[in-house]
Design a protein around this motif. Sequence first.
Motif, PDB file in Angstrom:
ATOM      1  N   GLY A  74       0.796  -1.232   0.000  1.00  0.00           N
ATOM      2  CA  GLY A  74       0.000   0.000   0.000  1.00  0.00           C
ATOM      3  C   GLY A  74       0.826   1.279   0.000  1.00  0.00           C
ATOM      4  O   GLY A  74       0.274   2.374  -0.008  1.00  0.00           O
ATOM      5  N   GLY A  75       2.158   1.149  -0.001  1.00  0.00           N
ATOM      6  CA  GLY A  75       3.021   2.346   0.107  1.00  0.00           C
ATOM      7  C   GLY A  75       2.992   3.198  -1.154  1.00  0.00           C
ATOM      8  O   GLY A  75       2.566   2.744  -2.221  1.00  0.00           O
ATOM      9  N   LEU A  76       3.472   4.420  -1.027  1.00  0.00           N
ATOM     10  CA  LEU A  76       3.408   5.370  -2.148  1.00  0.00           C
ATOM     11  C   LEU A  76       4.601   5.260  -3.097  1.00  0.00           C
ATOM     12  O   LEU A  76       4.530   5.714  -4.236  1.00  0.00           O
ATOM     13  CB  LEU A  76       3.345   6.804  -1.607  1.00  0.00           C
ATOM     14  N   GLY A  77       5.700   4.693  -2.618  1.00  0.00           N
ATOM     15  CA  GLY A  77       6.879   4.528  -3.478  1.00  0.00           C
ATOM     16  C   GLY A  77       7.468   5.850  -3.942  1.00  0.00           C
ATOM     17  O   GLY A  77       7.865   5.991  -5.106  1.00  0.00           O
ATOM     18  N   ARG A  86      10.258   7.207  -3.444  1.00  0.00           N
ATOM     19  CA  ARG A  86      11.672   7.214  -3.864  1.00  0.00           C
ATOM     20  C   ARG A  86      11.812   6.851  -5.337  1.00  0.00           C
ATOM     21  O   ARG A  86      12.887   6.980  -5.902  1.00  0.00           O
ATOM     22  CB  ARG A  86      12.490   6.243  -3.004  1.00  0.00           C
ATOM     23  N   LYS A 140       4.913   0.405  -7.206  1.00  0.00           N
ATOM     24  CA  LYS A 140       6.345   0.094  -7.098  1.00  0.00           C
ATOM     25  C   LYS A 140       6.582  -1.409  -7.226  1.00  0.00           C
ATOM     26  O   LYS A 140       7.545  -1.857  -7.844  1.00  0.00           O
ATOM     27  CB  LYS A 140       6.840   0.594  -5.739  1.00  0.00           C
ATOM     28  N   GLU A 141       5.660  -2.188  -6.659  1.00  0.00           N
ATOM     29  CA  GLU A 141       5.826  -3.648  -6.613  1.00  0.00           C
ATOM     30  C   GLU A 141       5.681  -4.293  -7.983  1.00  0.00           C
ATOM     31  O   GLU A 141       5.960  -5.469  -8.157  1.00  0.00           O
ATOM     32  CB  GLU A 141       4.806  -4.260  -5.637  1.00  0.00           C
ATOM     33  N   GLN A 146      -5.685  -0.856   2.370  1.00  0.00           N
ATOM     34  CA  GLN A 146      -5.284   0.126   3.384  1.00  0.00           C
ATOM     35  C   GLN A 146      -5.729   1.472   2.795  1.00  0.00           C
ATOM     36  O   GLN A 146      -5.155   1.933   1.808  1.00  0.00           O
ATOM     37  CB  GLN A 146      -3.764   0.083   3.564  1.00  0.00           C
ATOM     38  N   PRO A 206      -2.123   5.403   3.454  1.00  0.00           N
ATOM     39  CA  PRO A 206      -0.802   4.811   3.764  1.00  0.00           C
ATOM     40  C   PRO A 206      -0.229   5.374   5.067  1.00  0.00           C
ATOM     41  O   PRO A 206       0.577   6.292   5.064  1.00  0.00           O
ATOM     42  CB  PRO A 206       0.050   5.198   2.548  1.00  0.00           C
ATOM     43  N   LEU A 207      -0.673   4.795   6.193  1.00  0.00           N
ATOM     44  CA  LEU A 207      -0.280   5.329   7.505  1.00  0.00           C
ATOM     45  C   LEU A 207       0.977   4.663   8.053  1.00  0.00           C
ATOM     46  O   LEU A 207       1.372   4.926   9.179  1.00  0.00           O
ATOM     47  CB  LEU A 207      -1.438   5.156   8.501  1.00  0.00           C
ATOM     48  N   GLY A 208       1.571   3.787   7.260  1.00  0.00           N
ATOM     49  CA  GLY A 208       2.801   3.135   7.694  1.00  0.00           C
ATOM     50  C   GLY A 208       2.705   1.624   7.562  1.00  0.00           C
ATOM     51  O   GLY A 208       1.605   1.060   7.438  1.00  0.00           O
ATOM     52  N   LEU A 209       3.878   0.971   7.589  1.00  0.00           N
ATOM     53  CA  LEU A 209       3.931  -0.487   7.420  1.00  0.00           C
ATOM     54  C   LEU A 209       3.139  -1.206   8.518  1.00  0.00           C
ATOM     55  O   LEU A 209       2.429  -2.179   8.249  1.00  0.00           O
ATOM     56  CB  LEU A 209       5.403  -0.942   7.415  1.00  0.00           C
ATOM     57  N   ALA A 226      -0.432  -1.124   7.706  1.00  0.00           N
ATOM     58  CA  ALA A 226      -0.744  -2.023   6.579  1.00  0.00           C
ATOM     59  C   ALA A 226      -0.881  -3.462   7.078  1.00  0.00           C
ATOM     60  O   ALA A 226      -1.834  -4.166   6.722  1.00  0.00           O
ATOM     61  CB  ALA A 226       0.343  -1.925   5.511  1.00  0.00           C
ATOM     62  N   LEU A 280       8.073  -7.932   2.257  1.00  0.00           N
ATOM     63  CA  LEU A 280       8.081  -6.656   1.542  1.00  0.00           C
ATOM     64  C   LEU A 280       8.723  -6.900   0.184  1.00  0.00           C
ATOM     65  O   LEU A 280       9.912  -7.233   0.087  1.00  0.00           O
ATOM     66  CB  LEU A 280       8.861  -5.595   2.320  1.00  0.00           C
TER      67      LEU A 280
HETATM   68  P1  UTP Z   1       8.549   1.813   2.251  1.00  0.00           P
HETATM   69  O1  UTP Z   1       9.142   2.188   3.545  1.00  0.00           O
HETATM   70  O2  UTP Z   1       9.479   1.443   1.155  1.00  0.00           O
HETATM   71  O3  UTP Z   1       7.575   2.998   1.811  1.00  0.00           O
HETATM   72  O4  UTP Z   1       7.541   0.633   2.514  1.00  0.00           O
HETATM   73  P2  UTP Z   1       6.937   3.282   0.416  1.00  0.00           P
HETATM   74  O5  UTP Z   1       5.859   4.280   0.621  1.00  0.00           O
HETATM   75  O6  UTP Z   1       6.503   2.015  -0.266  1.00  0.00           O
HETATM   76  O7  UTP Z   1       8.117   3.872  -0.473  1.00  0.00           O
HETATM   77  P3  UTP Z   1       8.940   5.259  -0.352  1.00  0.00           P
HETATM   78  O8  UTP Z   1       9.788   5.150   0.879  1.00  0.00           O
HETATM   79  O9  UTP Z   1       7.947   6.385  -0.305  1.00  0.00           O
HETATM   80  O10 UTP Z   1       9.752   5.286  -1.603  1.00  0.00           O
HETATM   81  C1  UTP Z   1       7.964  -0.695   2.726  1.00  0.00           C
HETATM   82  C2  UTP Z   1       6.827  -1.619   2.367  1.00  0.00           C
HETATM   83  O11 UTP Z   1       5.683  -1.329   3.146  1.00  0.00           O
HETATM   84  C3  UTP Z   1       4.564  -1.049   2.324  1.00  0.00           C
HETATM   85  C4  UTP Z   1       5.137  -0.644   0.977  1.00  0.00           C
HETATM   86  O12 UTP Z   1       4.219  -0.895  -0.069  1.00  0.00           O
HETATM   87  C5  UTP Z   1       6.394  -1.502   0.905  1.00  0.00           C
HETATM   88  O13 UTP Z   1       6.100  -2.813   0.463  1.00  0.00           O
HETATM   89  N1  UTP Z   1       3.754   0.015   2.952  1.00  0.00           N
HETATM   90  C6  UTP Z   1       4.374   1.109   3.461  1.00  0.00           C
HETATM   91  C7  UTP Z   1       2.390  -0.119   3.006  1.00  0.00           C
HETATM   92  O14 UTP Z   1       1.813  -1.135   2.538  1.00  0.00           O
HETATM   93  N2  UTP Z   1       1.658   0.879   3.585  1.00  0.00           N
HETATM   94  C8  UTP Z   1       2.243   2.000   4.103  1.00  0.00           C
HETATM   95  O15 UTP Z   1       1.505   2.851   4.642  1.00  0.00           O
HETATM   96  C9  UTP Z   1       3.640   2.112   4.036  1.00  0.00           C
END
Ligand code: UTP
Length: 305
Positions: A28-31, A33, A43-44, A121, A124-127, A130, A147
């Motif tokens: 669910g992260g924004l990716g 980077r 990103k995945e 999720q 995206p409030l953090g790992l 999620a 991950l």
């Molecule tokens: P990252 O720390 O790499 O964050 O997440 P990100 O948002 O994906 O990428 P950047 O840092 O902005 O480039 C590590 C893993 O946790 C998931 C991401 O999808 C990745 O697999 N994640 C992270 C979530 O599922 N939800 C979140 O709120 C944050």
Amino acid sequence: MPDHPQPAPAVNAGKSRRRVRKAIFPVGGLGTRFLPATKAMPKEMLPVVDRPLIQYAVDEARAAGIEEFIFVTGRGKTAIEDHFDESFELMSTLQTKGKVKELDELTRMMLEPGEVAYTRQQEPLGLGHAVWCARRFAEGEPVAVLLADDLIKSETPCLKQMIDAQAEVGGNILATMEVPEADVSNYGIVFPGAIDGNLVEVKGLVEKPAAEDAPSNFAVIGRYILQPEVFDHLGEKKIGAGGEIQLTDAMAALIGRQPFHGLTFEGTRFDCGSKIGFLEATLAFALDRPDLGGRFRNVLRRYAD
Ligand code: UTP
């Protein structure tokens, strides 16, 4: 080294050896980077050679004996669902054209109906948040968390190494690797106890410490085996480092109550969430491919100087 509280006596030892059948894939992260590539594409789904990152992670989990695959997705991530879904038109076109190899590859990577679940999720409030979103799917069982942006190249799949270790010592297992002191502030870091071969007892965890505060250089990377009690702590939704709900904080709450170890796995980990890690992974995987390695090596020679 900073002081750390002594762990309480271990409990739940019998239950903590239950076989790991379920894996959670937080996607669910924004990716950020990897922008702008990740503006409209997860990103995945970035491909290393010809397979998206998420497929490497699913293949690793399957090779480790995982039977249920739980994806925690978010906005703009539907390509992941489509990737593991039946594509009737494509399959029948391949069949008609006699493209047997491609058809086999697509058939091999499919997940069985009912083996896979998707939940969202919403923010995206953090790992940690999620993983918490998948709590109902875990149904009180231990879970693996993978991950996909941590891609691991190894003889034995990293998660299999962890499941084998978990069968021996029970409880929770984190994949760990030693990192240079200058890099500790990028990782969750282990406060180490006794070391036995490639297993280190985890006495504490700290998320992204400054180099001078780091209790070791054992960094936690994106593979975890966690007991279901972790969901109780995630449910507290404590805001941690970086203003996010951190998995590390919930894991830290289990330490001293259950067996907790870091496994220095055999293999190489590539941080494919970063551009340089992704490029290195592409090199390593392409050079290793029987159908591409030789030609790719020749291409690289042209750029070597
Ligand atoms: P990252 O720390 O790499 O964050 O997440 P990100 O948002 O994906 O990428 P950047 O840092 O902005 O480039 C590590 C893993 O946790 C998931 C991401 O999808 C990745 O697999 N994640 C992270 C979530 O599922 N939800 C979140 O709120 C944050």
